[in-house]
Design an enzyme around this catalytic site. Structure first.
Site, PDB file in Angstrom:
ATOM      1  N   ASP A   8       0.843  -1.223   0.046  1.00 53.51           N
ATOM      2  CA  ASP A   8       0.061  -0.013  -0.004  1.00 53.51           C
ATOM      3  C   ASP A   8       0.814   1.350   0.028  1.00 53.51           C
ATOM      4  OD1 ASP A   8      -1.748   2.106   0.573  1.00 53.51           O
ATOM      5  OD2 ASP A   8      -2.947   0.947   1.855  1.00 53.51           O
ATOM      6  N   PHE A   9       0.692   2.173  -0.604  1.00 57.02           N
ATOM      7  CA  PHE A   9       1.506   3.340  -0.927  1.00 57.02           C
ATOM      8  C   PHE A   9       1.443   4.287   0.424  1.00 57.02           C
ATOM      9  CE2 PHE A   9       0.052   2.664  -5.265  1.00 57.02           C
ATOM     10  CZ  PHE A   9       1.572   2.498  -6.045  1.00 57.02           C
ATOM     11  N   ILE A  10       0.756   3.787   1.391  1.00 58.75           N
ATOM     12  CA  ILE A  10       0.728   4.768   2.533  1.00 58.75           C
ATOM     13  C   ILE A  10       1.856   4.146   3.544  1.00 58.75           C
ATOM     14  CG2 ILE A  10      -0.601   2.849   3.913  1.00 58.75           C
ATOM     15  CD1 ILE A  10      -2.042   5.228   5.313  1.00 58.75           C
ATOM     16  N   SER A  11       2.542   3.173   3.037  1.00 61.34           N
ATOM     17  CA  SER A  11       3.809   2.493   3.917  1.00 61.34           C
ATOM     18  C   SER A  11       5.091   2.929   3.261  1.00 61.34           C
ATOM     19  CB  SER A  11       3.475   0.964   3.756  1.00 61.34           C
ATOM     20  OG  SER A  11       4.588   0.436   4.460  1.00 61.34           O
ATOM     21  N   PRO A  12       5.683   3.609   4.101  1.00 58.73           N
ATOM     22  CA  PRO A  12       7.239   4.023   3.625  1.00 58.73           C
ATOM     23  C   PRO A  12       7.937   2.809   3.757  1.00 58.73           C
ATOM     24  CG  PRO A  12       6.723   4.732   5.984  1.00 58.73           C
ATOM     25  CD  PRO A  12       5.539   4.299   5.393  1.00 58.73           C
TER      26      PRO A  12
END
Length: 209
Positions: A8-12
């Site tokens: 998920d793009f929310i995850s760095p």
């Protein structure tokens, strides 16, 4: 052996793992699977690490430290957590191409730009061949694909992102990458006695919820 990468793009942490996953593709085919992390948290009954103030502070520092240590350019987006829905749908509209996924990650986590609105993603979408991002991300098959991906991830036992699934075995997190590579070299590694013992270790006490 089938290998999937749930992200998920929310995850760095997924951004930090991405170069390693791309390198791993030189030896094994990997299917990228965008999922909605928030839906996973809701299903498994957890809150996100950024929702715990002290943990949030440590985590952001650890991410910056890790990026510097690994030589990965990183700049946080203007706000975090953010709603990654449009970014995820854009990746699906682009056919889950690795170049598109990498470009979206660079937009958010290298260049520090918003990844939560159609307006902030429109220019990037054009570069990726999507002239009308609003129409492309609103297609029923795109929305359904994200929902199906997330449901399948939960059915597979995914509880966080990023997760590498090798066969039926899960490797959660950027720091588990080396473990996943070693497993690829030796798929029987978890058959050793101590691994089998901890897999069946009894629970000694449970917290009241």
């Amino acid at each position: 052996m089938h290998v999937s990468w749930y992200f998920d793009f929310i995850s760095p942490f997924a951004y930090l793992q991405l170069p390693k996953v791309l390198a791993l593709r030189e030896r094994v085919a990997i299917a990228p699977v965008p999922i909605l992390f928030a839906a996973v948290l809701d299903k498994v009954g957890q809150i996100g690490p950024a929702e715990i103030p002290a943990k949030r502070t440590f985590m952001y520092r650890h991410i910056q430290w890790t990026a510097r240590r690994e030589g990965t350019p990183l700049s946080f987006p203007p706000k975090h957590p953010f709603n990654p829905l449009q970014s995820l749908r854009l990746a699906i509209a682009c056919g889950n191409r690795w170049d598109a996924i990498a470009a979206i990650y660079r937009h958010i986590w290298r260049d520090g730009k918003d990844g939560d609105t159609l307006e902030s993603l429109a220019g990037l979408a054009e570069q990726l061949g999507i002239d009308d991002i609003a129409t492309a991300t609103a297609e029923p098959q795109v929305k359904n694909a994200l929902r199906t991906n997330t449901e399948q991830a939960l059915a597979d036992g995914v509880f966080g992102v990023p997760t590498l699934r090798i066969g039926d075995t899960m490797f959660w997190g950027n720091d588990a990458t080396a473990m996943a590579v070693e497993y690829l070299d030796d798929p029987a590694m978890f058959e050793a006695a101590e691994y089998r013992r901890v897999d069946e270790l009894p629970v000694g006490v449970e917290r009241k919820r």
